[in-house]
Design a protein around this motif. Structure first.
Motif, PDB file in Angstrom:
ATOM      1  N   GLN A 125       4.437 -12.614  38.968  1.00 20.80           N
ATOM      2  CA  GLN A 125       3.370 -11.657  39.257  1.00 20.80           C
ATOM      3  C   GLN A 125       3.719 -10.864  40.518  1.00 20.80           C
ATOM      4  O   GLN A 125       4.040 -11.428  41.563  1.00 20.80           O
ATOM      5  CB  GLN A 125       2.044 -12.405  39.446  1.00 20.80           C
ATOM      6  CG  GLN A 125       0.849 -11.503  39.640  1.00 20.80           C
ATOM      7  CD  GLN A 125      -0.427 -12.320  39.758  1.00 20.80           C
ATOM      8  OE1 GLN A 125      -0.400 -13.537  39.652  1.00 20.80           O
ATOM      9  NE2 GLN A 125      -1.536 -11.646  39.961  1.00 20.80           N
ATOM     10  N   GLY A 163       7.269 -22.340  41.340  1.00 21.80           N
ATOM     11  CA  GLY A 163       6.555 -21.320  40.584  1.00 21.80           C
ATOM     12  C   GLY A 163       7.506 -20.439  39.810  1.00 21.80           C
ATOM     13  O   GLY A 163       8.507 -20.905  39.259  1.00 21.80           O
ATOM     14  N   GLN A 174       4.904 -20.660  46.936  1.00 27.91           N
ATOM     15  CA  GLN A 174       4.687 -20.611  45.497  1.00 27.91           C
ATOM     16  C   GLN A 174       4.545 -19.169  45.047  1.00 27.91           C
ATOM     17  O   GLN A 174       3.754 -18.403  45.602  1.00 27.91           O
ATOM     18  CB  GLN A 174       3.443 -21.401  45.089  1.00 27.91           C
ATOM     19  CG  GLN A 174       3.235 -21.431  43.578  1.00 27.91           C
ATOM     20  CD  GLN A 174       2.084 -22.347  43.181  1.00 27.91           C
ATOM     21  OE1 GLN A 174       1.358 -22.828  44.033  1.00 27.91           O
ATOM     22  NE2 GLN A 174       1.932 -22.573  41.889  1.00 27.91           N
ATOM     23  N   TYR A 187       3.553 -16.840  41.785  1.00 25.96           N
ATOM     24  CA  TYR A 187       2.710 -16.983  40.610  1.00 25.96           C
ATOM     25  C   TYR A 187       3.263 -16.172  39.446  1.00 25.96           C
ATOM     26  O   TYR A 187       3.857 -15.099  39.634  1.00 25.96           O
ATOM     27  CB  TYR A 187       1.277 -16.558  40.925  1.00 25.96           C
ATOM     28  CG  TYR A 187       0.639 -17.406  42.001  1.00 25.96           C
ATOM     29  CD1 TYR A 187       0.154 -18.663  41.702  1.00 25.96           C
ATOM     30  CD2 TYR A 187       0.565 -16.965  43.323  1.00 25.96           C
ATOM     31  CE1 TYR A 187      -0.415 -19.465  42.686  1.00 25.96           C
ATOM     32  CE2 TYR A 187       0.007 -17.751  44.309  1.00 25.96           C
ATOM     33  CZ  TYR A 187      -0.479 -19.001  43.988  1.00 25.96           C
ATOM     34  OH  TYR A 187      -1.024 -19.796  44.963  1.00 25.96           O
TER      35      TYR A 187
END
Length: 802
Positions: free
Chosen positions: A347, A316, A384, A386
């Motif tokens: 994010q 990611g 992961q 984001y």
């Protein structure tokens, strides 16, 4: 004619198809993979065939000294692993053929965790740290000229020099023999093995002092001994290696190709005399640059690569997505730090972690980034991070035919005029580039370029390639290239509905907003709106909105290039620039239009294609019907001639001439038909011609005669001696000054009526030869050239076609 100027590393992935395969089998790190179907494809280099194929494994029956040489050779061509990223499409490890039918190096075999990531999420991730061994282009070798540390232990095979001065002077080159001693003249054998280099001077001074007094000495290390070490366990190429005596654990790992896909990078052990004397974590070197635990090896040391521990994958929005080996007690923040930290567009929120639960199932957890330090990472975790959405919440932008794309912050009540504050924002840079660059050329340059273009057209026809489009470098062409004019009547706002992401267009009158400040067209903007501005070439505007430039020259009062308005005719333009001169010959006026020229050129291309296809078809049919070898040869000759005709047609340039239909007696501007002018029109009004030309198959070829209104076509044919025996009298034609053609075929069998046709100034009378089956194409080429030279183009070709 002037022509213008135009402008080893050899992959040993399987090491002669043996070591990588055998290493995988012997180490137990994976299944014994199938050997390549044709490993000999890698053996084309004779230099490789002479090298050992065991990569450190002593060959049976080889003397020990040769084994050392063999190991020394093997270190010089360690297999080079590809730097290509991991691919989920190729997990076999077998050699495959590329598009050139050559074997290409396979990717490293994937371990179970990598295969799981490929099968579950199509996520090809490399194992962190392996790339440093893949990039190695030659065997890793320590710098032999590096300073020798004080704790270096002297061993068998070491060379050093001793310089003595004082009561005696001597320069000695000494080598430690197998008994561990060196011989010093008059002193005898001195045992030095196992003595640290820092204590060697004192030791030698003590031994020499037993014989001499009042002297000094200095010791310098020379060529160092080699040490035999073993790399075992889950290494790419486990075996015995002969390395330099300054070699460390890292050197041994490079010699063995590094850990395998199932080998650990974090628990590498050095065993000496059956005990573990060092444990080295490669992550200290790779992530921190810390080499303090990289132990110097001694002869007989064993470098053991244990099986890999727990592995966690991270992907990611991180800088280095990969698979990392984790130890107990390490947390999610450590894993993120190893991956280079979160990316610039990560994010700031939750991280998803997929993990194994009690070796029975997998589940996904969400972890706040703020709690990453307290979240322990386990083997098998798939993490992961984001990334942020591409959406920019408070932005409006301007694109298209503008000076530069603009992004501005949106505010409540913002309108089009708040984004486009001046018309200068809409003038594209290419407008000024085209305006200020000198793209015009003199008549001489234009002629030279035209000759070059003809030559290129002929060559490209032979090569079955279309010539490049010719650039109009006249003043009129320069004006056309400058017309990157803004379409003031139409622009559009691209708006996205936030609820369903559908797009709508809101058109508006750009000129009314920017030029007239019309509030009714000044649309309100919403967040995310994009204003698109177009040029008149992007979207074809109506004829009323186009700029028109017309080139007029010849017998007019003021020749030049003029801008005309919509609906303006040739008559009104000539009146506006002062009318005709007294020498003007209206009947011979040449009126050409660019749109007509393009259509004519397309027709020529289609005609050339037809001739080529017909040549192939007819040649095949005639060859089948031929009764002798001469007939076949004649058919081939005719086909080649037809191909030459097609080539000649392609090089013929259409002029776009439009016949105005004037009568020979026309002399006033009012006689010109009402033709509305279009952009790019060209008008040439010549002076009255005083000659009539007769060309072709007559006894006096290619002569021009003084025009007399009392003479007919037949009279001029008689002045030229009349048609020859080979002339085709039924196909004689006259090319008039206005571009029209009068042919004898129009009069049928009454050829005498054609001879009585009145001649006009500027007429060209053409008498073609009789065309037979074998000579037709050659003569057609000749007449095509004549017609092209006189600018009759399509009209002449049409007559020839009849």
């Amino acid at each position: 004619m002037k022509l213008s100027r135009s402008s080893a590393v050899i992959s040993l992935s399987l090491l002669l198809a043996g070591p990588a395969w055998s290493a995988a089998c012997l180490s137990g790190s994976g299944d014994c993979q199938t050997m390549p179907d044709d490993p000999s494809a890698l053996m084309n280099q004779s230099a490789l065939q002479g090298q050992g194929t065991t990569l450190g494994y002593p060959q049976q029956g080889m003397p020990q000294n040769q084994q050392g040489q063999q190991n020394q050779q093997s270190r010089n061509f360690t297999p080079q692993m590809p730097m290509a990223p991991v691919s989920c499409d190729d997990v076999s490890g077998k050699l495959t053929l590329d598009k050139n039918s050559k074997y290409k190096t396979p990717a490293l075999p994937l371990n179970d965790f990598q295969k799981y990531l490929c099968s579950s999420a199509n996520l090809p991730l490399p194992i962190f740290g392996q790339q440093i061994f893949q990039m190695q282009q030659a065997a890793y070798s320590p710098f032999e000229a590096a300073p020798v540390s004080a704790d270096y232990l002297i061993g068998v095979g070491d060379n050093f020099s001793v310089r003595l001065w004082g009561q005696l002077d001597a320069d000695l080159q000494l080598k430690v023999d197998r008994s561990g001693a060196v011989f010093i003249p008059r002193v005898g054998n001195v045992s030095v093995v196992g003595i640290p280099f820092g204590a060697l001077k004192q030791h030698l001074s003590r031994e020499v002092g037993k014989v001499y007094r009042n002297f000094d000495l200095a010791v310098t290390m020379g060529q160092l001994k080699s040490v035999q070490v073993f790399v075992v366990g889950f290494a790419q190429n486990p075996g015995s290696y002969s390395l330099g005596s300054l070699s460390t654990v890292v050197n041994a790992l490079f010699a063995a190709g590094g850990p395998s896909a199932n080998g650990s990078l974090r628990k590498i052990q050095v065993k000496r005399a059956g005990k573990v004397v060092n444990e080295f974590d490669l992550y200290d070197l790779l992530l921190k640059g810390d080499k303090s635990h990289d132990l110097m090896l001694q002869g007989g040391d064993v470098v053991y690569v244990p099986p890999v521990g727990g592995q966690a994958a991270i992907s990611g929005s991180v800088k280095v997505p990969a698979i990392y080996e984790v130890k107990p007690g390490e947390n999610l923040q450590d894993l993120i730090n190893w991956a280079g930290g979160a990316g610039n567009f990560a994010q700031d929120g939750k991280v998803s972690v997929e993990r194994v639960v009690a070796q029975k199932s997998r589940k996904v957890e969400s972890v706040e980034l703020a709690r990453a330090t307290g979240f322990a990472v386990r083997g098998g975790d798939v993490v992961q991070l984001y990334g942020l959405s591409q959406k920019i919440d408070n932005m409006v932008s301007l694109r298209g035919n503008v000076a530069q794309s603009v992004r501005m912050p949106w505010f409540e009540g913002m309108k089009v005029s708040d984004l486009i504050t001046s018309k200068e924002m809409l003038i594209a840079p290419r407008f000024w580039e085209n305006k200020y660059q000198d793209k015009t050329a003199s008549s001489k340059d234009l002629q030279e370029e035209e000759d070059q273009q003809s030559l290129l057209s002929q060559q490209s026809s032979v090569n079955q390639q279309k010539p490049q489009r010719k650039v109009d470098r006249t003043l009129l062409g320069a004006l056309h290239s400058n017309q990157q004019e803004i379409n003031w009547n139409y622009a559009a706002i691209e708006r996205t509905n936030e609820l369903d992401s559908t797009t709508t267009l809101v058109p508006f009158n750009l000129g009314a907003v920017i030029l007239k400040r019309d509030a009714s067209q000044d649309k309100l903007l919403a967040k995310g709106d994009v204003i698109h501005v177009f040029s008149k070439t992007d979207i074809r505007v109506s004829t009323q909105q186009k700029s028109r430039f017309v080139h007029i020259e010849g017998e007019v009062a003021t020749p030049g290039i003029y801008q005309v308005s919509e609906g303006e005719t040739l008559t009104t333009l000539i009146d506006r620039i002062g009318g005709l001169t007294s020498s003007a010959y209206l009947y011979g006026a040449e009126f050409s239009r660019d749109e007509v020229r393009k259509k004519q050129q397309d027709e020529l291309e289609r005609l050339a294609d037809y001739v080529e296809r017909n040549a192939q078809t007819s040649a095949g049919q005639q060859a089948q019907n031929a009764l002798s070898g001469q007939g076949v040869q004649a058919a081939n000759i005719q086909a080649e001639q037809q191909k030459l005709l097609a080539q000649k047609i392609r090089t013929t340039k259409a002029d776009g001439r439009v016949v105005l239909g004037l009568s020979p007696e026309s002399s006033k501007v009012a006689d010109i038909p009402e033709v509305a002018l279009e952009d790019g029109d060209r008008v040439f009004i010549p002076a009255r011609s005083a000659t009539v030309a007769v060309m072709g198959s007559v006894f006096s070829r290619n002569n021009a005669f003084i025009f007399s209104k009392n003479r007919s076509v037949g009279d001029y044919l008689a002045l030229a001696g009349g048609p020859t025996e080979s002339a085709d009298s039924d196909s004689i034609f006259v090319v008039r000054a206005d571009g029209s053609v009068v042919s004898a075929k129009q009069f049928g069998w009454m050829s005498r009526s054609f001879n009585s046709v009145a001649s006009l100034p500027g007429d060209v009378i053409v008498v073609p030869e009789k065309f037979d089956r074998t000579g037709f194409v050659k003569n057609a080429l000749d007449w095509t050239q004549i017609l092209a030279n006189f600018g009759t183009g399509l009209a002449g070709i049409k007559v020839l076609g009849n």
